[in-house]
Design an enzyme around this catalytic site. Structure first.
Site, mmCIF file in Angstrom:
data_model
loop_
_atom_site.group_PDB
_atom_site.id
_atom_site.type_symbol
_atom_site.label_atom_id
_atom_site.label_comp_id
_atom_site.label_asym_id
_atom_site.label_seq_id
_atom_site.Cartn_x
_atom_site.Cartn_y
_atom_site.Cartn_z
ATOM 1 N N CYS A 2 3.083 -13.142 -0.056
ATOM 2 C CA CYS A 2 3.658 -14.017 0.712
ATOM 3 C C CYS A 2 5.233 -14.222 -0.072
ATOM 4 O O CYS A 2 5.291 -14.088 -1.217
ATOM 5 C CB CYS A 2 2.956 -15.331 0.580
ATOM 6 S SG CYS A 2 1.252 -15.318 1.041
ATOM 7 N N ARG A 27 8.300 -7.627 0.469
ATOM 8 C CA ARG A 27 7.005 -7.975 -0.195
ATOM 9 C C ARG A 27 5.708 -7.576 0.669
ATOM 10 O O ARG A 27 4.691 -7.758 0.037
ATOM 11 C CB ARG A 27 6.938 -9.598 -0.707
ATOM 12 C CG ARG A 27 8.125 -9.784 -1.617
ATOM 13 C CD ARG A 27 8.466 -11.078 -1.553
ATOM 14 N NE ARG A 27 7.467 -11.913 -2.432
ATOM 15 C CZ ARG A 27 7.417 -12.317 -3.540
ATOM 16 N NH1 ARG A 27 8.448 -11.784 -4.525
ATOM 17 N NH2 ARG A 27 6.298 -12.900 -4.061
ATOM 18 N N TRP A 72 0.876 -13.260 3.637
ATOM 19 C CA TRP A 72 0.159 -11.947 3.606
ATOM 20 C C TRP A 72 -0.977 -12.275 3.467
ATOM 21 O O TRP A 72 -1.652 -13.276 2.518
ATOM 22 C CB TRP A 72 0.720 -11.247 2.467
ATOM 23 C CG TRP A 72 -0.213 -9.890 2.127
ATOM 24 C CD1 TRP A 72 0.405 -8.496 3.088
ATOM 25 C CD2 TRP A 72 -0.891 -9.567 1.240
ATOM 26 N NE1 TRP A 72 -0.459 -7.819 2.490
ATOM 27 C CE2 TRP A 72 -1.482 -8.063 1.603
ATOM 28 C CE3 TRP A 72 -1.780 -10.141 0.297
ATOM 29 C CZ2 TRP A 72 -2.190 -7.467 0.855
ATOM 30 C CZ3 TRP A 72 -2.541 -9.346 -0.346
ATOM 31 C CH2 TRP A 72 -2.908 -8.182 -0.049
ATOM 32 N N ASN A 96 2.188 -19.875 -1.783
ATOM 33 C CA ASN A 96 1.995 -18.345 -2.222
ATOM 34 C C ASN A 96 0.698 -18.252 -3.136
ATOM 35 O O ASN A 96 0.520 -19.346 -3.899
ATOM 36 C CB ASN A 96 2.925 -17.739 -3.021
ATOM 37 C CG ASN A 96 4.000 -17.467 -2.202
ATOM 38 O OD1 ASN A 96 4.145 -17.813 -0.791
ATOM 39 N ND2 ASN A 96 5.261 -16.881 -2.541
ATOM 40 N N GLY A 97 -0.274 -17.384 -3.000
ATOM 41 C CA GLY A 97 -1.345 -17.457 -3.985
ATOM 42 C C GLY A 97 -2.774 -17.693 -3.692
ATOM 43 O O GLY A 97 -2.631 -17.772 -2.372
ATOM 44 N N GLU A 480 -0.034 10.831 -8.048
ATOM 45 C CA GLU A 480 0.880 10.114 -7.553
ATOM 46 C C GLU A 480 1.341 10.472 -6.395
ATOM 47 O O GLU A 480 1.628 9.750 -5.234
ATOM 48 C CB GLU A 480 2.314 10.005 -8.412
ATOM 49 C CG GLU A 480 3.562 9.460 -7.978
ATOM 50 C CD GLU A 480 3.530 7.793 -7.752
ATOM 51 O OE1 GLU A 480 2.249 7.273 -7.928
ATOM 52 O OE2 GLU A 480 4.344 7.355 -6.968
ATOM 53 N N LYS A 484 1.133 8.584 -2.811
ATOM 54 C CA LYS A 484 1.989 7.925 -1.657
ATOM 55 C C LYS A 484 2.021 8.680 -0.273
ATOM 56 O O LYS A 484 2.221 7.993 0.439
ATOM 57 C CB LYS A 484 3.509 9.043 -2.224
ATOM 58 C CG LYS A 484 4.363 8.729 -3.581
ATOM 59 C CD LYS A 484 5.115 7.553 -3.229
ATOM 60 C CE LYS A 484 4.437 6.278 -3.587
ATOM 61 N NZ LYS A 484 4.495 5.828 -4.867
ATOM 62 N N GLU A 487 -0.885 6.135 1.337
ATOM 63 C CA GLU A 487 -0.289 4.759 1.373
ATOM 64 C C GLU A 487 0.839 4.889 2.473
ATOM 65 O O GLU A 487 0.706 3.633 3.249
ATOM 66 C CB GLU A 487 0.619 4.498 0.163
ATOM 67 C CG GLU A 487 1.376 3.185 -0.190
ATOM 68 C CD GLU A 487 2.215 3.043 -1.474
ATOM 69 O OE1 GLU A 487 2.207 1.991 -1.814
ATOM 70 O OE2 GLU A 487 2.491 4.209 -1.917
ATOM 71 N N HIS A 503 -16.074 21.813 -9.972
ATOM 72 C CA HIS A 503 -17.103 20.869 -10.182
ATOM 73 C C HIS A 503 -17.309 19.758 -9.131
ATOM 74 O O HIS A 503 -17.945 18.914 -9.178
ATOM 75 C CB HIS A 503 -16.729 19.939 -11.574
ATOM 76 C CG HIS A 503 -16.623 21.184 -12.725
ATOM 77 N ND1 HIS A 503 -17.617 21.420 -13.129
ATOM 78 C CD2 HIS A 503 -15.512 21.347 -13.272
ATOM 79 C CE1 HIS A 503 -17.113 22.371 -14.164
ATOM 80 N NE2 HIS A 503 -16.007 22.278 -14.278
ATOM 81 N N LYS A 602 4.561 -5.442 -1.659
ATOM 82 C CA LYS A 602 5.406 -4.873 -2.354
ATOM 83 C C LYS A 602 4.731 -5.333 -4.027
ATOM 84 O O LYS A 602 4.821 -4.792 -4.670
ATOM 85 C CB LYS A 602 6.745 -5.203 -2.086
ATOM 86 C CG LYS A 602 7.560 -4.712 -3.188
ATOM 87 C CD LYS A 602 7.506 -3.280 -3.269
ATOM 88 C CE LYS A 602 8.383 -2.603 -4.357
ATOM 89 N NZ LYS A 602 8.272 -0.929 -4.604
#
Ligand code: M6R
Length: 607
Positions: A2, A27, A72, A96-97, A480, A484, A487, A503, A602
């Site tokens: 948020c 964000r 969010w 927020n939170g 990575e 990417k 995502e 394996h 973000k």
């Protein structure tokens, strides 16, 4: 996560609130809203979707005092009724939170007759403040009393229609700063939202409560003690957050890497040696008797830590462990006061990394270092040493330039630790520094491969799955690459150290499973080639990123792209770049929301 923007000024602040929210869009959010003090009531506008919709919906709203929010979702689905601000009586709140005791507060307030119209934890704050206002009409005191009852992480902003010209804000755990303007005062979740009106920022501490009015700000602790906080002049460039000629921030940020690396490495200047002081004045003393390094981070930042482990052990001869912050913070571990704790974070506000750092300190491990892109962030403020990467603001949710600049910083750390431990000769040091200095040029050359990578991306954008392989210090680069791709393109991707293939994961390989391999000419190349044969023998199609010196022939089912240079120990920094471009172009083909992938934020300021 948020985002909050709040303003008390002597002019209409609605355009400022909206512009601030736009700057916080990076964000991640799923709905947006604002509330202002209108002529005879709180005027509230909320919308599910983009801030642009909120902007249209609020075109006729005007006021000198107001609060705004991008949400969010945590408690309750994304919807207009759950969007902030939440209103109770004459007051409106954005938050927020997460409020952990919201259920007991909700029961208590329901018993007193309050009717809840949303599923959010935030609405309890609105009703709680309204209830407290009944015994003390002063908004500041009521919010202060309300915050003393909240358990959890929050940043809030509150307005009261019956007390125009005042905004009360407070924080505990979630970021919040004040902006001191000429014609008013402001608050926001980060500085980028306020650069439009001021560069003078005041960072609130946990447990601070502040009042903004047109004429000034005042800050107290929740227990009523007045406090002063220093004013910082932000060096963020407003232009740095504009998109310019690029289609997406992610693309812009991939192409900014040469400059970001050059800026980050500027600290070395023209020198042939580096000094511990680049990590802070105390670094020489603090690093002196370090016998182990523990790196704590999440996501992409954890991958930079994993890469650095190969450097730190090989070059500096210091044992190193990398732990995912959300695991470390809750694990019973064996503390070691001689251990250097390195917290890596682009934002410096990631809740798990911050909590892991605090946990490490609570165990008596006081040798702490932050590697971070945001100088004023909590992780930097709470670490003894710091290295600020100079990547500039990273807006795309997918981290790119923050990653490569973290790697540059971690290589500098490797050199410093190696020096302190007497493991680095002057010639070797100077050769490594030359290599670092050449990085921006080398990265530029890799970026010229974009067209060929685009062709590859088109070929496997319709696949459901992809496998990434690497070995040694390029295994974290494979991780990575997979992160990417999943995502931003939503293609399921996994990464393995290539030696692990047989394996288990080899069972997945067939003609529908593209296998992307990072294959520089290092001492594991011959082993990697055998692993690639294993893939080819099962009909798997290979996409190989080799370098100038890797001798791998192209053949049917084996597609090759050669990076222009071989880069030795620093090769991970070059090899991640084609993987970033591959994901970006695969996402473009798939038409996903590249800069704001679904479900992601973000800055992950809740756990
Ligand atoms: O701000 P931080 O570096 O602490 O963020 C950590 C992760 O949330 C972040 O790297 C995330 O994995 C990125 N979206 C990956 O691109």
């Amino acid at each position: 996560m948020c985002g909050i923007v709040a303003a008390a000024a002597d002019k209409n602040i609605v355009p400022i609130l909206v512009e601030g929210l736009k700057k916080l869009e990076y964000r991640g959010y799923d709905s947006a809203g604002l509330a202002v003090i209108g002529a005879d009531r709180i005027e509230r506008v909320r919308s599910v979707g983009r801030v642009a919709e909120l902007e249209s919906a609020s075109a006729d709203t005007a006021s000198p005092t107001g609060i705004a929010h991008t949400r969010w979702a945590t408690h309750g689905v994304p919807s207009e009724r759950n969007a902030h601000p939440h209103v109770s009586g004459s007051i409106a709140v954005v938050h927020n939170g997460i409020i952990e005791n919201y259920e007991s507060l909700r029961s208590e307030l329901t018993a007193q007759g309050y009717v809840f119209t949303s599923d959010t934890d935030t609405e309890t704050i609105a009703h709680l403040v309204d209830q407290l206002l009944k015994s003390d009409r002063d908004l500041f005191r009521a919010v202060q009393a309300a915050c003393r009852r909240l358990v959890g992480a929050y940043a809030i902003a509150v307005i009261d229609h019956s007390q125009p010209g005042r905004v009360i804000v407070s924080r505990e755990g979630s970021p919040l700063l004040l902006g001191l303007g000429d014609d008013g005062n402001y608050a926001a979740s980060d500085a980028s939202a306020l650069l439009q009106v001021t560069r003078k920022m005041v960072y609130l501490e946990n447990g601070d409560i502040a009042e903004l009015s047109r004429d000034g700000v005042r800050i107290e602790r929740l227990d009523g003690t007045p406090v002063e906080r220093p004013v910082h002049v932000s060096e963020l460039s407003a232009a740095a957050v504009e998109l310019g000629n690029f289609r997406h921030y992610m693309q812009k940020e991939i192409f900014e890497q040469p400059e970001a690396l050059a800026n980050t490495l500027e600290i070395v200047g023209g020198s042939k040696t580096i000094q511990p002081g680049i990590f802070g004045a105390e670094a020489a003393t603090l690093l002196n008797d370090v016998d182990h390094i523990l790196i704590l981070a999440c996501g992409t930042s954890a991958h930079s830590g994993m890469t650095a482990r190969y450097w730190l052990e090989a070059v500096a001869g210091v044992p190193c462990t990398v732990e995912i912050a959300s695991e470390y913070r809750y694990r019973t571990s064996v503390p070691n006061p001689r251990q250097l704790i390195v917290a890596i974070s682009q934002s410096g506000e990631t809740a798990d990394t911050l909590a892991a750092l605090r946990h490490a300190k609570s165990l008596g491990q006081t040798k702490t270092l932050a590697i971070c892109n945001v100088p004023e962030s909590a992780i930097v403020r709470e670490s003894a040493l710091r290295f600020i990467t100079r990547a500039g603001p990273e807006i795309g949710v997918a981290s790119t330039k923050a990653f490569t600049t973290q790697l540059a910083a971690l290589f500098l750390l490797t050199l410093v630790v190696a020096k302190v431990r007497g493991q680095l000769g002057a010639d070797q040091e100077s050769a490594y520094i030359d290599q670092l200095r050449h990085l921006p040029v080398a990265v530029n050359k890799v970026l010229t491969l974009e067209d060929e990578i685009t062709v590859w991306a088109r070929r496997f954008a319709d696949k459901q799955h992809a496998l990434f392989l690497g070995r040694g210090r390029h295994y974290p680069i494979a991780l990575e690459g997979a992160l990417k791709l999943k995502e931003i393109s939503y293609i399921h991707a996994e990464a393995y150290p290539a030696g692990e293939l047989k394996h288990g994961p080899l069972a997945l390989v067939d003609a529908n499973m593209p296998v992307i391999s990072v294959a520089p000419a290092d001492d594991l190349l011959e082993k990697l080639k055998s692993n690639l044969q294993e893939v080819r023998a099962r009909g798997g199609e290979l996409y190989v990123f080799a370098d100038a010196d890797s001798e791998i022939p192209e053949s049917e089912g084996v597609h090759m792209l050669r990076l222009p240079e071989h880069y030795g120990l620093l090769s991970p920094i070059l090899h991640v770049i084609p993987l970033q471009l591959l994901s970006y172009h695969a996402a473009l083909v798939k038409g996903t929301d590249v800069d704001k992938p679904r479900n992601l934020a973000k800055s992950v300021t809740v756990e």
